[in-house]
Scaffold this motif. Structure first.
Motif, PDB file in Angstrom:
ATOM      1  N   LYS A 137      84.490  30.461   4.807  1.00 15.89           N
ATOM      2  CA  LYS A 137      84.795  30.851   6.186  1.00 15.89           C
ATOM      3  C   LYS A 137      84.964  32.360   6.227  1.00 15.89           C
ATOM      4  O   LYS A 137      86.020  32.889   5.911  1.00 15.89           O
ATOM      5  CB  LYS A 137      86.041  30.126   6.683  1.00 15.89           C
ATOM      6  N   TRP A 138      83.899  33.046   6.624  1.00 17.62           N
ATOM      7  CA  TRP A 138      83.881  34.496   6.583  1.00 17.62           C
ATOM      8  C   TRP A 138      84.974  35.117   7.446  1.00 17.62           C
ATOM      9  O   TRP A 138      85.475  36.188   7.143  1.00 17.62           O
ATOM     10  CB  TRP A 138      82.528  35.022   7.017  1.00 17.62           C
ATOM     11  N   GLY A 139      85.362  34.460   8.523  1.00 19.03           N
ATOM     12  CA  GLY A 139      86.392  35.002   9.407  1.00 19.03           C
ATOM     13  C   GLY A 139      87.767  35.050   8.781  1.00 19.03           C
ATOM     14  O   GLY A 139      88.674  35.660   9.337  1.00 19.03           O
ATOM     15  N   ARG A 140      87.926  34.438   7.631  1.00 16.21           N
ATOM     16  CA  ARG A 140      89.218  34.472   6.936  1.00 16.21           C
ATOM     17  C   ARG A 140      89.230  35.531   5.846  1.00 16.21           C
ATOM     18  O   ARG A 140      89.979  35.445   4.883  1.00 16.21           O
ATOM     19  CB  ARG A 140      89.535  33.085   6.383  1.00 16.21           C
ATOM     20  N   ASN A 141      88.382  36.532   6.004  1.00 12.67           N
ATOM     21  CA  ASN A 141      88.340  37.720   5.168  1.00 12.67           C
ATOM     22  C   ASN A 141      88.676  38.912   6.056  1.00 12.67           C
ATOM     23  O   ASN A 141      88.603  38.812   7.284  1.00 12.67           O
ATOM     24  CB  ASN A 141      86.924  37.908   4.594  1.00 12.67           C
ATOM     25  N   PRO A 142      89.041  40.049   5.469  1.00 13.33           N
ATOM     26  CA  PRO A 142      89.252  41.241   6.301  1.00 13.33           C
ATOM     27  C   PRO A 142      87.994  41.500   7.131  1.00 13.33           C
ATOM     28  O   PRO A 142      86.872  41.410   6.626  1.00 13.33           O
ATOM     29  CB  PRO A 142      89.487  42.356   5.284  1.00 13.33           C
ATOM     30  N   HIS A 143      88.179  41.782   8.413  1.00 12.54           N
ATOM     31  CA  HIS A 143      87.044  42.040   9.298  1.00 12.54           C
ATOM     32  C   HIS A 143      87.521  42.778  10.541  1.00 12.54           C
ATOM     33  O   HIS A 143      88.712  42.907  10.778  1.00 12.54           O
ATOM     34  CB  HIS A 143      86.353  40.729   9.705  1.00 12.54           C
ATOM     35  N   PHE A 144      86.573  43.258  11.324  1.00 12.22           N
ATOM     36  CA  PHE A 144      86.874  43.778  12.641  1.00 12.22           C
ATOM     37  C   PHE A 144      85.950  43.079  13.620  1.00 12.22           C
ATOM     38  O   PHE A 144      84.958  42.467  13.216  1.00 12.22           O
ATOM     39  CB  PHE A 144      86.775  45.312  12.718  1.00 12.22           C
ATOM     40  N   ALA A 145      86.297  43.122  14.899  1.00  8.78           N
ATOM     41  CA  ALA A 145      85.578  42.339  15.900  1.00  8.78           C
ATOM     42  C   ALA A 145      85.045  43.222  17.026  1.00  8.78           C
ATOM     43  O   ALA A 145      85.699  44.176  17.443  1.00  8.78           O
ATOM     44  CB  ALA A 145      86.503  41.271  16.476  1.00  8.78           C
ATOM     45  N   PHE A 146      83.860  42.841  17.497  1.00 13.62           N
ATOM     46  CA  PHE A 146      83.237  43.465  18.661  1.00 13.62           C
ATOM     47  C   PHE A 146      83.072  42.410  19.744  1.00 13.62           C
ATOM     48  O   PHE A 146      82.810  41.240  19.441  1.00 13.62           O
ATOM     49  CB  PHE A 146      81.844  44.015  18.324  1.00 13.62           C
ATOM     50  N   ALA A 147      83.177  42.822  20.989  1.00 11.00           N
ATOM     51  CA  ALA A 147      82.928  41.935  22.121  1.00 11.00           C
ATOM     52  C   ALA A 147      81.527  42.190  22.657  1.00 11.00           C
ATOM     53  O   ALA A 147      81.085  43.340  22.735  1.00 11.00           O
ATOM     54  CB  ALA A 147      83.957  42.181  23.226  1.00 11.00           C
ATOM     55  N   VAL A 148      80.833  41.109  23.007  1.00  9.83           N
ATOM     56  CA  VAL A 148      79.513  41.195  23.637  1.00  9.83           C
ATOM     57  C   VAL A 148      79.518  40.310  24.886  1.00  9.83           C
ATOM     58  O   VAL A 148      80.326  39.387  25.005  1.00  9.83           O
ATOM     59  CB  VAL A 148      78.375  40.758  22.682  1.00  9.83           C
ATOM     60  N   ASP A 149      78.592  40.596  25.807  1.00  8.76           N
ATOM     61  CA  ASP A 149      78.458  39.767  26.999  1.00  8.76           C
ATOM     62  C   ASP A 149      77.687  38.483  26.722  1.00  8.76           C
ATOM     63  O   ASP A 149      77.891  37.487  27.399  1.00  8.76           O
ATOM     64  CB  ASP A 149      77.725  40.540  28.110  1.00  8.76           C
ATOM     65  N   ASN A 150      76.759  38.534  25.736  1.00  7.77           N
ATOM     66  CA  ASN A 150      75.885  37.399  25.491  1.00  7.77           C
ATOM     67  C   ASN A 150      75.765  37.154  23.990  1.00  7.77           C
ATOM     68  O   ASN A 150      75.058  37.885  23.296  1.00  7.77           O
ATOM     69  CB  ASN A 150      74.517  37.664  26.122  1.00  7.77           C
ATOM     70  N   LEU A 151      76.433  36.133  23.508  1.00  7.99           N
ATOM     71  CA  LEU A 151      76.421  35.842  22.075  1.00  7.99           C
ATOM     72  C   LEU A 151      75.047  35.381  21.602  1.00  7.99           C
ATOM     73  O   LEU A 151      74.649  35.674  20.481  1.00  7.99           O
ATOM     74  CB  LEU A 151      77.478  34.790  21.737  1.00  7.99           C
ATOM     75  N   ASP A 152      74.291  34.697  22.471  1.00  7.64           N
ATOM     76  CA  ASP A 152      72.953  34.243  22.080  1.00  7.64           C
ATOM     77  C   ASP A 152      72.041  35.421  21.745  1.00  7.64           C
ATOM     78  O   ASP A 152      71.234  35.346  20.816  1.00  7.64           O
ATOM     79  CB  ASP A 152      72.328  33.368  23.163  1.00  7.64           C
ATOM     80  N   GLU A 153      72.151  36.509  22.497  1.00 12.04           N
ATOM     81  CA  GLU A 153      71.359  37.708  22.194  1.00 12.04           C
ATOM     82  C   GLU A 153      71.743  38.276  20.832  1.00 12.04           C
ATOM     83  O   GLU A 153      70.873  38.701  20.060  1.00 12.04           O
ATOM     84  CB  GLU A 153      71.553  38.768  23.270  1.00 12.04           C
ATOM     85  N   ALA A 154      73.028  38.294  20.522  1.00 10.13           N
ATOM     86  CA  ALA A 154      73.485  38.793  19.226  1.00 10.13           C
ATOM     87  C   ALA A 154      72.949  37.909  18.102  1.00 10.13           C
ATOM     88  O   ALA A 154      72.455  38.416  17.085  1.00 10.13           O
ATOM     89  CB  ALA A 154      75.012  38.836  19.176  1.00 10.13           C
ATOM     90  N   LYS A 155      73.025  36.592  18.271  1.00 11.65           N
ATOM     91  CA  LYS A 155      72.508  35.672  17.255  1.00 11.65           C
ATOM     92  C   LYS A 155      71.014  35.897  17.042  1.00 11.65           C
ATOM     93  O   LYS A 155      70.556  35.945  15.900  1.00 11.65           O
ATOM     94  CB  LYS A 155      72.754  34.212  17.668  1.00 11.65           C
ATOM     95  N   GLN A 156      70.271  36.061  18.122  1.00 10.48           N
ATOM     96  CA  GLN A 156      68.822  36.270  18.020  1.00 10.48           C
ATOM     97  C   GLN A 156      68.502  37.560  17.267  1.00 10.48           C
ATOM     98  O   GLN A 156      67.630  37.580  16.401  1.00 10.48           O
ATOM     99  CB  GLN A 156      68.187  36.300  19.412  1.00 10.48           C
ATOM    100  N   ARG A 157      69.230  38.629  17.555  1.00 10.71           N
ATOM    101  CA  ARG A 157      68.982  39.907  16.871  1.00 10.71           C
ATOM    102  C   ARG A 157      69.270  39.789  15.375  1.00 10.71           C
ATOM    103  O   ARG A 157      68.512  40.266  14.544  1.00 10.71           O
ATOM    104  CB  ARG A 157      69.810  41.024  17.476  1.00 10.71           C
TER     105      ARG A 157
END
Length: 123
Positions: free
Chosen positions: A67-87
């Motif tokens: 579970k990658w989210g249980r490692n140190p990380h930072f977060a960004f907000a996007v309007d469309n997660l599907d676009e991020a997944k596609q990229r």
């Protein structure tokens, strides 16, 4: 003491060229000028900055490979997660969907630093 703003976060990278390609071309962040003499790059995200700092021998080890989210990380907000997944898919970057069921995913930069991308629409 009262902290009223977060100014920047620093991320270690081993290969500045690969890191800049990820943060500029894949994530689409805006690179800004920096006057420091050591190798690195800075990016502006709203009122926050991401500072890439070169450490040629840097090797990131994940403490939780499942579970990658249980490692140190930072977060960004996007309007469309599907676009991020596609990229990410188009450019060969792996990602995991958030185990919480939220509209969010976790990906890795070329040095295995974890980045969360969460959908937060400005409706």
């Amino acid at each position: 003491m009262q902290i009223n703003q977060c100014l920047h976060g620093a991320v270690l990278v081993s290969d500045l060229e690969k890191a800049e390609q990820f943060y500029t071309q894949i994530l689409g962040l805006s690179k800004i000028e920096r006057s420091l003499k050591y190798p690195g790059a800075w990016y502006q995200v709203g009122n926050f900055q991401i500072h890439l700092i070169v450490h040629p021998d840097y090797q990131r080890e994940l403490t939780n490979t499942q579970k990658w989210g249980r490692n140190p990380h930072f977060a960004f907000a996007v309007d469309n997660l599907d676009e991020a997944k596609q990229r990410l898919e188009t450019n060969g970057y792996p990602f995991q969907m958030s185990a919480s069921g939220r509209a969010a995913l976790f990906t890795q930069d070329p040095d295995r630093n974890i980045i969360e991308i969460a959908e937060m629409r400005g409706d």
